[in-house]
Design a protein around this motif. Sequence first.
Motif, short mmCIF file in Angstrom:
data_model
loop_
_atom_site.label_atom_id
_atom_site.label_comp_id
_atom_site.label_asym_id
_atom_site.label_seq_id
_atom_site.Cartn_x
_atom_site.Cartn_y
_atom_site.Cartn_z
N LEU A 35 0.82 -1.21 0.00
CA LEU A 35 0.00 0.00 0.00
C LEU A 35 0.85 1.25 0.00
O LEU A 35 0.71 2.10 -0.87
N ALA A 36 1.69 1.41 1.02
CA ALA A 36 2.43 2.66 1.18
C ALA A 36 3.46 2.49 2.27
O ALA A 36 3.56 1.43 2.89
N THR A 37 4.19 3.56 2.51
CA THR A 37 5.03 3.63 3.70
C THR A 37 4.58 4.83 4.50
O THR A 37 4.13 5.85 3.95
N VAL A 38 4.68 4.70 5.80
CA VAL A 38 4.32 5.78 6.72
C VAL A 38 5.61 6.30 7.34
O VAL A 38 6.39 5.51 7.89
N PRO A 39 5.85 7.60 7.25
CA PRO A 39 7.06 8.15 7.88
C PRO A 39 7.01 7.98 9.40
O PRO A 39 5.95 8.03 10.01
N ALA A 40 8.18 7.78 9.96
CA ALA A 40 8.32 7.70 11.42
C ALA A 40 9.56 8.51 11.79
O ALA A 40 10.44 8.74 10.97
N GLY A 41 9.61 8.92 13.02
CA GLY A 41 10.75 9.70 13.49
C GLY A 41 10.89 9.57 14.98
O GLY A 41 10.28 8.69 15.60
N PRO A 42 11.65 10.47 15.58
CA PRO A 42 11.87 10.40 17.03
C PRO A 42 10.56 10.44 17.84
O PRO A 42 10.48 9.84 18.91
N ALA A 43 9.55 11.10 17.32
CA ALA A 43 8.26 11.19 18.01
C ALA A 43 7.37 9.98 17.70
O ALA A 43 6.25 9.89 18.19
N GLY A 44 7.86 9.06 16.88
CA GLY A 44 7.08 7.88 16.53
C GLY A 44 6.49 7.99 15.14
O GLY A 44 6.81 8.91 14.37
N PRO A 45 5.61 7.06 14.78
CA PRO A 45 5.02 7.07 13.43
C PRO A 45 3.97 8.17 13.30
O PRO A 45 3.48 8.71 14.29
N ARG A 46 3.65 8.47 12.06
CA ARG A 46 2.57 9.43 11.78
C ARG A 46 1.26 8.69 11.96
O ARG A 46 0.70 8.12 11.02
N TRP A 47 0.76 8.67 13.20
CA TRP A 47 -0.44 7.93 13.54
C TRP A 47 -1.66 8.36 12.73
O TRP A 47 -2.53 7.54 12.44
N GLU A 48 -1.72 9.63 12.34
CA GLU A 48 -2.88 10.08 11.57
C GLU A 48 -2.93 9.40 10.20
O GLU A 48 -4.02 9.11 9.68
N LEU A 49 -1.77 9.10 9.63
CA LEU A 49 -1.73 8.40 8.34
C LEU A 49 -2.14 6.93 8.52
O LEU A 49 -2.86 6.38 7.69
N ILE A 50 -1.68 6.33 9.60
CA ILE A 50 -2.09 4.95 9.89
C ILE A 50 -3.59 4.90 10.13
O ILE A 50 -4.29 4.04 9.61
#
Length: 147
Positions: A35-50
Amino acid sequence: MPESSRPQIVLAFDFGLRRIGVACGDTVSRSASALATVPAGPAGPRWELIGSMLRDWQPDMAVVGLPYNVDGSDSDMTVAARGFAAELARRYTLEVVMVDERYSSLDAEARLKAARESGARRRRVAKSDVDAAAACVILERWFSKET
């Protein structure tokens, strides 16, 4: 139809600290599609995209890859992936199961490169493509385990 025999939509996640690959499949075809990839970073994944993907696909459950060390022992990533799976279950009241994902990224990359060499894939293989394809491998492993 009993719950266990009802066709189910399943989302799979290849957890990473920078990107999380996502794939979707169903228990009837037992096949997975990236489907896609969801960006993640020090604050965690982009939960709104998930959350958006979960609203769009309405999955019955989720599968998260569990990145063990080669010898089967836990690593820091194993702990992080378990944390992601627990938060996914908590946020979305979703059944989440975990599957051994060792070598899934290598398998995914080999598949994508073979598709490019055969002409079935035109564009180059990006890291985000590998992550989403690794989520497919994880989901396919879960399907084969559930047979």
